[in-house]
Scaffold this active site. Structure first.
Site, PDB file in Angstrom:
ATOM      1  N   PRO A   1       0.834  -1.214   0.000  1.00 21.17           N
ATOM      2  CA  PRO A   1       0.000   0.000   0.000  1.00 21.17           C
ATOM      3  C   PRO A   1       0.861   1.254   0.000  1.00 21.17           C
ATOM      4  O   PRO A   1       1.897   1.307   0.668  1.00 21.17           O
ATOM      5  CB  PRO A   1      -0.798  -0.129   1.304  1.00 21.17           C
ATOM      6  CG  PRO A   1      -0.838  -1.603   1.572  1.00 21.17           C
ATOM      7  CD  PRO A   1       0.489  -2.125   1.093  1.00 21.17           C
ATOM      8  N   GLU A   2       0.437   2.247  -0.763  1.00 24.40           N
ATOM      9  CA  GLU A   2       1.204   3.488  -0.836  1.00 24.40           C
ATOM     10  C   GLU A   2       0.801   4.428   0.296  1.00 24.40           C
ATOM     11  O   GLU A   2      -0.131   4.156   1.054  1.00 24.40           O
ATOM     12  CB  GLU A   2       1.029   4.106  -2.223  1.00 24.40           C
ATOM     13  CG  GLU A   2       1.419   3.108  -3.307  1.00 24.40           C
ATOM     14  CD  GLU A   2       1.742   3.714  -4.664  1.00 24.40           C
ATOM     15  OE1 GLU A   2       2.131   4.895  -4.735  1.00 24.40           O
ATOM     16  OE2 GLU A   2       1.637   2.982  -5.663  1.00 24.40           O
TER      17      GLU A   2
ATOM     18  N   LYS B   1       5.053   4.765   4.442  1.00 21.02           N
ATOM     19  CA  LYS B   1       4.271   3.525   4.496  1.00 21.02           C
ATOM     20  C   LYS B   1       4.242   2.931   5.901  1.00 21.02           C
ATOM     21  O   LYS B   1       3.962   1.743   6.071  1.00 21.02           O
ATOM     22  CB  LYS B   1       4.841   2.524   3.489  1.00 21.02           C
ATOM     23  CG  LYS B   1       4.815   3.054   2.048  1.00 21.02           C
ATOM     24  CD  LYS B   1       5.401   2.064   1.061  1.00 21.02           C
ATOM     25  CE  LYS B   1       5.386   2.642  -0.355  1.00 21.02           C
ATOM     26  NZ  LYS B   1       5.891   1.694  -1.364  1.00 21.02           N
TER      27      LYS B   1
ATOM     28  N   ARG C   1      10.901  -3.734 -10.030  1.00 19.40           N
ATOM     29  CA  ARG C   1       9.474  -3.430 -10.043  1.00 19.40           C
ATOM     30  C   ARG C   1       9.050  -3.102 -11.473  1.00 19.40           C
ATOM     31  O   ARG C   1       9.813  -2.510 -12.249  1.00 19.40           O
ATOM     32  CB  ARG C   1       9.168  -2.208  -9.150  1.00 19.40           C
ATOM     33  CG  ARG C   1       9.517  -2.395  -7.700  1.00 19.40           C
ATOM     34  CD  ARG C   1       8.676  -3.464  -7.020  1.00 19.40           C
ATOM     35  NE  ARG C   1       7.266  -3.151  -7.059  1.00 19.40           N
ATOM     36  CZ  ARG C   1       6.646  -2.357  -6.169  1.00 19.40           C
ATOM     37  NH1 ARG C   1       7.353  -1.822  -5.178  1.00 19.40           N
ATOM     38  NH2 ARG C   1       5.360  -2.130  -6.245  1.00 19.40           N
TER      39      ARG C   1
END
Length: 273
Positions: free
Chosen positions: A6-7, A56, A262
């Site tokens: 989650p950002e 985060k 990524r």
């Protein structure tokens, strides 16, 4: 299944909810799973002073040297509901119970009790968070402007800027026409001065809506007649997870490549090398 951490907007949204539901009153804290039981016993029944986020990371502050730190990682989730409290389902690492709400945490990478010094040390390793009032844009620029690393890599480096993940990274670069491989030191200062407030605005919108929306009004489905995005993460985006699909502005197929382990997405026409 495609998971992602989650950002930052998610953690700030959670912090706001937890502060509203529990701060200022005693909270029952337990660990039905047992892995957090010893730390939970230290704060069980204490008054939650505040809940806040940095990047985060989520912090529940119960007083001096009593801070519960949570990092959701890839699999961590919170669920909640109104009292009465339901029986635990699955591996509940931490349970919070207030006067009229309860919250369960499952599968986090970290759930631990820290001292104030440990919190300070953790935060010292993080870059400025665009969603915090104490964020220092100049500190971020100082790191970016002297680096040979691609700007797409720098934006994902939590020691440079905290809270930005794969979605905000790809979308911010697209919105400002920056190719992902541009070295930080080659990024124009005027471009950065436009990117930072845009990032702040996009992430604040994410906190408000609970999802990431980055598409300008003139490119939304209702303005162009295209079909809305179908994705389990929700939100309207320009390039993220749209590899091979036409760019919403120029029609060029969106490209993707693995960058710093990524998947990154960009438009070769709108973001020329």
């Amino acid at each position: 299944m495609n998971f992602r951490v989650p950002e930052g907007h998610t953690l700030h949204r959670l912090a706001g909810l937890h502060h509203r539901w529990y701060a200022g009153s005693p909270v029952r804290v337990s660990s039905p799973q047992g892995r957090f039981a010893a730390d939970a016993s230290v704060v069980d029944g204490a008054v939650l002073e505040s809940a806040e986020a940095h990047g985060k990371h989520l912090f529940h502050v119960y007083g001096p040297d009593r801070v519960v730190h949570v990092h959701l990682g890839l699999y961590g989730t919170f669920t909640d509901g109104d009292t009465p409290v339901a029986e635990p389902v699955g591996q509940v690492r931490m349970r919070l119970v207030g006067a009229d709400r309860w919250t369960d945490l499952r599968g986090p990478t970290r759930c631990e009790l820290l001292t104030d010094g440990q919190v300070d040390a953790l935060r010292a390793r993080l870059g400025p968070d665009p969603l915090r009032a104490d964020a220092d844009q100049e500190r971020v620029w100082a790191r970016i402007s002297r680096s040979r690393a691609p700007v797409a890599v720098l934006l994902m480096d939590q020691s440079v800027v905290a809270g930005v993940g794969n979605v905000y990274r790809a979308e911010l670069l697209f919105r400002h026409g920056v190719h992902p491989s541009v070295a930080g030191r080659d990024l124009d200062r005027s471009t950065w001065d436009a990117m930072w407030p845009d990032l702040v605005a996009l992430m604040r919108l994410g906190v408000h809506r609970g999802r990431i929306d980055t598409v300008r009004d003139e490119h939304l489905p209702e303005a162009t007649g295209r079909a809305p995005r179908q994705d389990r993460h929700g939100g309207e985006v320009y390039v993220y997870r749209r590899a091979g699909m036409p760019c919403l502005i120029c029609g060029t197929p969106v490209l993707t490549e693995v960058l710093a382990a990524r998947n990154n997405h960009w438009c070769p026409t709108c973001q020329p090398g």
